[in-house]
Write an enzyme that holds these catalytic residues in place. Structure first.
Site, mmCIF file in Angstrom:
data_model
loop_
_atom_site.group_PDB
_atom_site.id
_atom_site.type_symbol
_atom_site.label_atom_id
_atom_site.label_comp_id
_atom_site.label_asym_id
_atom_site.label_seq_id
_atom_site.Cartn_x
_atom_site.Cartn_y
_atom_site.Cartn_z
ATOM 1 N N GLY A 15 5.107 59.916 -15.573
ATOM 2 C CA GLY A 15 4.933 60.711 -16.692
ATOM 3 C C GLY A 15 5.520 60.194 -17.645
ATOM 4 O O GLY A 15 6.118 60.773 -18.587
ATOM 5 N N ILE A 45 14.072 58.395 -12.052
ATOM 6 C CA ILE A 45 13.595 57.060 -12.469
ATOM 7 C C ILE A 45 13.205 57.146 -13.916
ATOM 8 O O ILE A 45 13.750 55.931 -14.383
ATOM 9 C CB ILE A 45 12.008 56.698 -11.502
ATOM 10 C CG1 ILE A 45 12.221 56.492 -10.270
ATOM 11 C CG2 ILE A 45 11.291 55.399 -12.096
ATOM 12 C CD1 ILE A 45 10.984 56.527 -9.354
ATOM 13 N N ALA A 53 5.277 52.391 -32.217
ATOM 14 C CA ALA A 53 4.237 51.821 -33.277
ATOM 15 C C ALA A 53 2.993 51.902 -32.828
ATOM 16 O O ALA A 53 2.822 51.519 -31.801
ATOM 17 C CB ALA A 53 4.868 50.633 -33.915
ATOM 18 N N LYS A 81 2.166 54.434 -40.883
ATOM 19 C CA LYS A 81 2.366 52.839 -40.672
ATOM 20 C C LYS A 81 1.157 52.383 -41.511
ATOM 21 O O LYS A 81 -0.055 52.644 -41.185
ATOM 22 C CB LYS A 81 2.354 52.683 -39.357
ATOM 23 C CG LYS A 81 2.180 51.070 -39.140
ATOM 24 C CD LYS A 81 2.278 50.646 -37.430
ATOM 25 C CE LYS A 81 1.975 49.362 -37.232
ATOM 26 N NZ LYS A 81 2.006 48.908 -35.775
ATOM 27 N N GLU A 345 1.807 43.477 -31.781
ATOM 28 C CA GLU A 345 0.707 44.205 -32.761
ATOM 29 C C GLU A 345 0.389 45.626 -32.217
ATOM 30 O O GLU A 345 -0.687 46.217 -32.417
ATOM 31 C CB GLU A 345 -0.553 43.508 -32.636
ATOM 32 C CG GLU A 345 -0.454 42.118 -33.328
ATOM 33 C CD GLU A 345 -0.720 42.236 -34.844
ATOM 34 O OE1 GLU A 345 -0.767 43.504 -35.552
ATOM 35 O OE2 GLU A 345 -0.429 41.210 -35.617
HETATM 36 C C1 LIG Z 1 9.754 46.618 -25.351
HETATM 37 C C2 LIG Z 1 8.424 47.427 -25.272
HETATM 38 C C3 LIG Z 1 7.975 47.812 -26.601
HETATM 39 C C4 LIG Z 1 6.712 48.551 -26.692
HETATM 40 N N1 LIG Z 1 6.276 48.771 -28.082
HETATM 41 C C5 LIG Z 1 5.086 49.167 -28.119
HETATM 42 C C6 LIG Z 1 4.765 49.822 -29.328
HETATM 43 O O1 LIG Z 1 5.399 49.556 -30.371
HETATM 44 N N2 LIG Z 1 3.600 50.136 -29.589
HETATM 45 C C7 LIG Z 1 2.661 50.512 -28.633
HETATM 46 O O2 LIG Z 1 1.765 50.804 -28.683
HETATM 47 N N3 LIG Z 1 3.211 50.145 -27.147
HETATM 48 C C8 LIG Z 1 4.377 49.627 -27.096
HETATM 49 N N4 LIG Z 1 4.942 49.255 -25.648
HETATM 50 C C9 LIG Z 1 4.245 49.722 -24.382
HETATM 51 C C10 LIG Z 1 4.419 51.063 -24.205
HETATM 52 O O3 LIG Z 1 5.716 51.359 -24.192
HETATM 53 C C11 LIG Z 1 3.692 51.632 -22.929
HETATM 54 O O4 LIG Z 1 2.615 51.159 -22.910
HETATM 55 C C12 LIG Z 1 3.836 53.062 -22.777
HETATM 56 O O5 LIG Z 1 4.945 53.545 -22.915
HETATM 57 C C13 LIG Z 1 3.340 53.257 -21.472
HETATM 58 O O6 LIG Z 1 4.224 53.009 -20.439
HETATM 59 P P1 LIG Z 1 3.938 53.761 -18.838
HETATM 60 O O7 LIG Z 1 3.981 55.072 -18.940
HETATM 61 O O8 LIG Z 1 2.822 52.906 -18.314
HETATM 62 O O9 LIG Z 1 5.299 53.531 -18.041
HETATM 63 P P2 LIG Z 1 6.607 54.118 -17.784
HETATM 64 O O10 LIG Z 1 7.046 54.583 -19.381
HETATM 65 O O11 LIG Z 1 7.408 53.273 -17.218
HETATM 66 O O12 LIG Z 1 6.310 55.366 -17.073
HETATM 67 C C14 LIG Z 1 6.271 55.440 -15.643
HETATM 68 C C15 LIG Z 1 6.479 56.718 -15.205
HETATM 69 O O13 LIG Z 1 6.188 56.392 -13.638
HETATM 70 C C16 LIG Z 1 7.221 57.452 -13.034
HETATM 71 N N5 LIG Z 1 7.277 56.580 -11.829
HETATM 72 C C17 LIG Z 1 7.595 55.344 -11.429
HETATM 73 N N6 LIG Z 1 7.941 55.233 -10.129
HETATM 74 C C18 LIG Z 1 7.719 56.627 -9.391
HETATM 75 C C19 LIG Z 1 7.941 57.006 -8.151
HETATM 76 N N7 LIG Z 1 8.201 56.142 -7.364
HETATM 77 N N8 LIG Z 1 7.696 58.232 -7.830
HETATM 78 C C20 LIG Z 1 7.232 59.185 -9.057
HETATM 79 N N9 LIG Z 1 7.327 58.729 -10.202
HETATM 80 C C21 LIG Z 1 7.458 57.466 -10.560
HETATM 81 C C22 LIG Z 1 8.278 57.229 -13.978
HETATM 82 O O14 LIG Z 1 9.261 58.373 -13.600
HETATM 83 C C23 LIG Z 1 7.429 57.437 -15.173
HETATM 84 O O15 LIG Z 1 7.391 58.666 -15.424
HETATM 85 C C24 LIG Z 1 5.987 48.584 -25.447
HETATM 86 C C25 LIG Z 1 6.454 48.223 -24.513
HETATM 87 C C26 LIG Z 1 7.523 47.543 -24.091
HETATM 88 C C27 LIG Z 1 8.201 47.192 -22.836
#
Ligand SMILES: Cc1cc2nc3c(=O)[nH]c(=O)nc-3n(C[C@H](O)[C@H](O)[C@H](O)COP(=O)(O)OP(=O)(O)OC[C@H]3O[C@@H](n4cnc5c(N)ncnc54)[C@H](O)[C@@H]3O)c2cc1C
Length: 509
Positions: A15, A45, A53, A81, A345
């Protein structure tokens, strides 16, 4: 209407932004009758809580979801932006803008920049920024949405948003839950595979609950709980081209006027970001662990910030690269689980949006045609490789050699596609773009020029114009931009009028 062959249950694992963007888009496009959508996440977690951005393509996502833009900005403490300023990337003391939208006007079917190149090579015109409305407006802190004004550059304003990542996930969660997505809280401890074909049968929570589905979306973040830990899909490592593998993020209060652009400042190794929101400024430092320790990173970030941090440092670690298959069997990885290219970017959220759009395009039935899966995977790979190349350009094309990090970047081998692109531009200023590439000619132009890749020539048909006519036209374009910019209000006034967050209104009282 569904058939026996339709997908009946979808489970989204995670999520974070990826999970809730997927849930929101599916709930809108599939409706609440086609199939059941369940999202499971673990508060214990948590999420990466970065990703603030965006790029202009996010407007398409908002339109598909029918999101009221002002409401969305209010609820996410958003700002606008118009591009990214790159400071100290070419050399210390230098800066350039990668603006959204167009630069200048194409003339007689020849891209504008060829005319500019000729005059620039003669030393007769200022830099490219002067011909970009977005660059000029951004630097002056101005913003307005596109105006219906015919040929005026004011009708072509292209923009994206900055917003609070946690509030954005919350906003999409409300949206998705209102449309029938069922959220479950819990930690997944096991993934059960079918003996017959190795497809995922169910995920198991720590309370012993089994969640079955036909289609699983892995949005579990870097670890790739389903796509990697269960299905062992494999990962292609790109860190030899992009050696930054860590980040630390720390917000602070704003002390300066809110400007409608992101700032990326190159450091001795890696770079820092500054993202202005309504209620705070997001700051972060992206660094290579080979050259910078975590303690040093915090010190460097704090020094770059305009005021004291208002939260503890949030450390993030990754390996840059791509999952060998974003879609494997009945599991599609979306978000960080599909791979990651550093956020220089702001492409992370776009890749989520793009994966969702592709998956909807290749939406499966129970049979899961391998041809569809292969086509999805190859499109995703091309898109990520081209983004990768664009990011590498910022490191490779530099005059900096003042630290071991920059020496490495300047002299590293880069993918052949990028070498060819830079060579083509160096010859006569031509920019080639492959199908499926995210960044357009303007983006490549702004960054190649900004990073000091300069052509020896220009398009020969520019010489059809007399020297006098060339100079007259360029001067005219610049004066139209200069005049148009003065008609744009300050971003702060625009936000105050249309989309100020409720909490900010209270603070003013
Ligand atoms: C340093 C950094 C800066 C960034 N800046 C930008 C930006 O400026 N612009 C941009 O477009 N993108 C940016 N990104 C990318 C962006 O943050 C991610 O693409 C976006 O937040 C998606 O993350 P996610 O949902 O894939 O993962 P996460 O946010 O890690 O979510 C993972 C989810 O899985 C759940 N989960 C994990 N394991 C389990 C389990 N065993 N059981 C149940 N649930 C579980 C967690 O609870 C969480 O809800 C950045 C990334 C980083 C690392």
């Amino acid at each position: 209407m569904t058939t026996n062959n339709s997908i009946k249950n979808i489970v989204i694992v995670g999520g974070g932004t990826a999970g809730w963007m997927t849930a929101a888009a599916f709930s809108k496009v599939l409706g609440d009758q086609y199939c059941n959508i369940t999202l499971i996440e673990s508060d214990a977690i948590g999420t990466v809580s970065v990703g603030e951005a965006t790029i202009p393509q996010i407007q398409l996502f908002n339109r598909i979801l029918d999101i009221d833009e002002n409401e969305f900005i209010k609820q996410t403490q958003g700002t606008f932006k118009l591009g990214i300023e790159f400071v100290d990337w070419l050399r210390k003391g230098h800066s350039y803008m990668h603006p959204f939208g167009t630069i200048g006007n194409d003339m007689d079917a020849i891209p504008f920049h060829h005319y500019w190149l000729k005059a620039h090579q003669q030393g007769k015109v200022p830099n490219l920024d002067s011909y970009s409305l977005a660059s000029q407006a951004a630097r002056q802190g101005r913003f307005v949405r596109p105006q219906n004004m015919g040929n005026s550059p004011l009708s072509q304003i292209t923009y994206a948003f900055h917003f609070d990542a946690t509030l954005y996930a919350q906003f999409l969660r409300n949206y998705a839950e209102q449309r029938g997505v069922v959220r479950k809280e819990g930690k997944i401890v096991d993934v059960v595979l079918r003996h017959s074909d190795g497809f995922i049968d169910s995920v198991v929570t720590e309370k012993g609950e089994h969640l079955n589905a036909d289609l699983f979306i892995d949005c579990s973040g870097f670890k790739g709980l389903l796509i990697e830990q269960a299905l062992e899909t494999g990962f292609e490592d790109w860190s030899h081209w992009l050696p930054c593998d860590r980040a630390v993020a720390m917000p602070c209060m704003a002390t300066k006027e809110s400007l409608p652009y992101t700032i990326s400042t190159a450091r001795d190794a890696g770079w820092t970001w500054r993202i202005p929101l309504q209620h705070r400024v997001g700051n972060g430092y992206v660094y290579p662990s080979k050259f910078v320790s975590d303690d040093e990173a915090v010190a460097i970030l704090r020094k770059s910030m305009e005021s004291e941090p208002i939260a503890e440092p949030n450390f993030l670690r990754w390996t840059t690269g791509i999952r060998k298959k974003g879609w494997n069997k009945n599991c599609v990885a979306i978000g960080l689980s599909a791979g990651f290219i550093e956020p220089l970017e702001s492409t992370g959220l776009h890749l989520i949006q793009s994966a969702i759009a592709k998956l909807l395009g290749f939406f499966p039935s129970q049979g899961f045609a391998q041809e569809d899966i292969d086509a999805y995977n190859s499109q995703l790979t091309v898109e990520m490789e081209r983004i990768r190349d664009f990011i590498i350009l910022h490191y490779k094309a530099t005059e900096r050699e003042d630290t071991p990090f920059w020496q490495y970047c300047k002299h590293m081998e880069v993918p052949e596609y990028l070498t060819k692109k830079m060579d083509l531009y160096r010859a006569n200023g031509r920019i080639y773009r492959q199908d499926g590439e995210l960044f357009n000619e303007t983006s490549w132009l702004a960054v190649m020029q900004g990073q000091g890749v300069t052509p020896a020539g220009y398009h020969p048909l520019v010489d059809v114009l007399s020297q006098q006519e060339l100079e007259r036209r360029l001067m005219h374009i610049k004066s139209v931009i200069d005049k148009s910019v003065t008609l744009i209000p300050k971003q702060q006034d625009f936000i105050d009028k249309y989309c100020k967050a409720e909490s900010m209104k209270k603070e003013m009282v």
